[in-house]
Design a protein around this motif. Structure first.
Motif: not given
Length: 62
Positions: A56-60
């Motif tokens: 989620l960190y890399f996605f957002f």
């Protein structure tokens, strides 16, 4: 001497109490196995949570 030890010494060994301790080795084996399963389950779930958070960190972050 702890409180539990004093309480244990006061209890008399009845036939029911002796029967409860006859299967002690199998009871401990089952306890160790279930404890191990719970630990592995917690580690797997924790790992999945970490992977999800990183994803989620890399996605957002983009």
């Amino acid at each position: 001497m702890g409180r539990n030890e004093i309480k244990f010494r006061r209890q008399t060994m009845t036939s029911r109490r002796i029967d409860r301790h006859k299967n002690y080795e199998a009871l401990m084996r089952r306890h160790r196995r279930t404890s191990r399963v719970r630990l592995v389950f917690k580690l797997v779930v924790g790992g999945l949570v970490v992977v999800l958070l990183v994803y989620l960190y890399f996605f957002f972050a983009r």
